[in-house]
Design an enzyme around this catalytic site. Structure first.
Site, mmCIF file in Angstrom:
data_model
loop_
_atom_site.group_PDB
_atom_site.id
_atom_site.type_symbol
_atom_site.label_atom_id
_atom_site.label_comp_id
_atom_site.label_asym_id
_atom_site.label_seq_id
_atom_site.Cartn_x
_atom_site.Cartn_y
_atom_site.Cartn_z
ATOM 1 C CG HIS A 177 17.221 -53.112 54.822
ATOM 2 N ND1 HIS A 177 18.193 -53.953 55.313
ATOM 3 C CD2 HIS A 177 16.875 -52.301 55.853
ATOM 4 C CE1 HIS A 177 18.432 -53.669 56.573
ATOM 5 N NE2 HIS A 177 17.641 -52.667 56.934
ATOM 6 C CB VAL A 230 2.101 -36.478 46.907
ATOM 7 C CG1 VAL A 230 2.335 -36.157 45.428
ATOM 8 C CG2 VAL A 230 2.581 -35.330 47.786
ATOM 9 C CG HIS A 240 21.325 -52.812 58.460
ATOM 10 N ND1 HIS A 240 20.727 -53.261 59.609
ATOM 11 C CD2 HIS A 240 22.059 -53.856 57.998
ATOM 12 C CE1 HIS A 240 21.082 -54.519 59.846
ATOM 13 N NE2 HIS A 240 21.901 -54.887 58.873
#
Length: 533
Positions: free
Chosen positions: A474, A206, A512
């Site tokens: 993360h 996209v 996490h």
């Protein structure tokens, strides 16, 4: 369905995500097991790298990201770690909406999981969700060092949590490793969450969100998306779920973001939104190896211990516990004062008024093929430094410029230093049974004289941190709730456009992220459905 058909249909909802979007790999045998060979760095990893990090000896850091339907669940380690109740409550208070407090998200955490025990913290866990949760004990793979490791932490004043459960809102202490796996098998989000009724386009990039201004309304509205091949897909609602790296990139390419950034690439500014791409944070990670005094004792994988030939020992992380700790407050006060220019009020400052989950520790019983080494892992869970995601070009095919700004604050450097000091005491001193009986000192690091020990200077520890700190993968915060999106996940200033991924986290979550992301998505589904009723 053929892509050309989608351009002739007005869809109810268009979701941009699913690894943005790579192939469907739900049944690939090379990714489903913990010892699979095609994970991080493989075919289904975007292989992002950060810009050079000024506080890490100008190194560029690997930042893997899932490149397949299911995103990060295709390549992650599957750690199922909620984080601390305080973080969620700070999220809720930051955006003045209790739905995002811990208690507001807890029903959705429970909804997402099928926990392995019916008796441990029953009010905290779900038993019928799509994500199967296993533990070391539920898979019968307690390791030979388990009792000594637990005793060693107690000798340092770090006690076992009730039920050894670190996923009950208060993780400070010792908890069993919990993982989003089913008998060792990977649980890919796109496989465990039903996609019935959805048309999925894989291997489709996209480029941007299509945004129009009504001639009868001065406001902006999202009307669909444009694919990288030029095809336009129209829809009543567009939801970005492309992650903390790609979602801000897509918004900027769509004309929503800091005007000065868009001007660099001649992108027409539809909405000057300075918060897009700001507020990036990530958890830091450091591995270091320690020598086993007697490898014939069979403590580590690779040794001759016949226990490790049993199949369940290949079901997940080769370690028993995840340990969460605070840091000494006096040094923390000094670090905060260095960053903020004034001595903080210990009674009100969010880093001081409560015990916080600053560091996470794992001891992995693996590091050498002959069982002669184990690995200690330090994760810094509560970064105060903030980075950014900026455009590198006006082409969606070019990854953006990613700057997590690791160790960019005095607090972050202090926390990492104290974490390593604690591990040196835990693993390399007579203060614990592990240091006295099991291990024989740290293995050292290339380019460094000496090894990490309780006698290491701050200067030596800081140099080791600069040389070896990496990412826990993360990233969060780059489209922060309260700044870029509202608490209903709507992009401010643009109708029919929402964001549902870790980019909306306004504060760091000391988990996490998978648990927090799933719970957020479950609540988002309820919010969005209610708005359409």
């Amino acid at each position: 369905m053929d892509v050309s058909e989608t351009s002739t249909t007005l869809w109810d909802c268009i979701f941009v995500g699913g690894g943005l979007s790579g192939p469907n790999v739900n049944d690939r045998p090379d990714i489903v097991w913990p010892n699979s060979t095609n994970l991080i760095g493989g075919d289904f990893d975007w292989k992002y790298r950060t810009v050079k990090q000024s506080n890490l000896d100008n190194r560029s850091i690997d930042l893997p990201s899932g490149k397949a339907l299911g995103g990060g669940t295709v390549i992650n380690s599957g750690g199922w770690i909620r984080g601390d109740k305080f973080d969620y409550d700070l999220w809720g208070s930051t955006v003045k909406d209790s739905r995002w407090n811990y208690d507001g998200l807890l029903p959705f955490m429970r909804k997402s999981e099928s926990f392995w025990s019916e008796v441990i913290n029953r009010d905290q866990h779900g038993l019928g969700g799509p994500s199967t949760i296993q533990s070391v004990t539920s898979t019968n793979r307690e390791f030979p060092l388990r009792d000594r490791v637990l005793r060693a932490w107690a000798e340092l004043g770090v006690e076992a949590l009730p039920g050894l459960d670190g996923n009950a809102g208060n993780p400070l202490g010792v908890g069993d490793v919990q993982e989003n796996k089913n008998g060792g098998r990977r649980e890919i989000a796109a496989a465990v969450y039903p996609l019935k009724g959805a048309t999925v386009l894989t291997d489709t990039l996209v480029e941007k969100v299509l945004i129009e201004r009504s001639p009868h309304d001065t406001g902006l509205s999202a009307v669909g998306i444009k694919l990288a091949d030029g095809v336009e897909v129209r829809g009543r609602l567009t939801i970005l779920s492309a992650g903390a790296i790609r979602s801000p990139q897509i918004l900027m390419l769509s004309g929503i973001g800091p005007a000065e950034e868009l001007a660099k690439f001649d992108i027409p500014v539809l909405l000057d939104q300075p918060g897009v791409g700001r507020n990036l944070s990530d958890h830091g990670l450091l591995y270091h190896a320690w020598k086993v005094k007697d490898r014939s004792a069979g403590w580590a994988l690779g040794s001759s211990n016949p226990l490790f030939s049993e199949p369940q020992y290949g079901y997940g992380t080769p370690g028993d516990f995840i340990v969460s700790t605070d840091v000494p407050k006096n040094g923390l006060i000094a670090a905060i004062a260095e960053d903020e220019g004034a001595t903080p009020d210990s009674a009100t400052h969010p880093l001081l008024a409560n015990k916080r989950t600053f560091t996470e520790h794992l001891l992995l019983y693996a590091a050498a093929p002959d069982g002669s080494l184990v690995t200690s892992v330090l994760i810094t869970m509560l970064p105060t430094s903030r980075g950014s995601v900026k455009l590198s070009s006006a082409d969606i095919g070019d990854p953006p410029l990613i700057d997590p700004n690791y160790l960019g604050s005095a607090v972050d450097r202090y926390v990492a230093r104290e974490g390593l000091k604690l591990q040196a005491k835990y693993l390399g001193s007579d203060a614990t049974v592990i240091g006295r009986e099991v291990l024989g000192g740290e293995a050292g690091a290339p380019g460094f004289d000496g090894v990490l020990s309780v006698n290491s200077t701050d200067e030596y520890i800081d140099a080791r941190l600069r040389a070896a700190t990496g990412s826990t993968y993360h990233p969060m915060g780059t489209l922060a709730m309260g700044t870029v999106v509202d608490s209903d996940l709507k992009v401010k200033g643009v109708k029919s456009l929402r964001v549902v991924d870790t980019s909306v986290f306004p504060v760091p979550i000391t988990g996490h992220l998978q648990v927090a992301a799933f719970a957020m998505a479950e609540q988002a589904a309820q919010i969005i459905y209610a708005s359409r009723a």
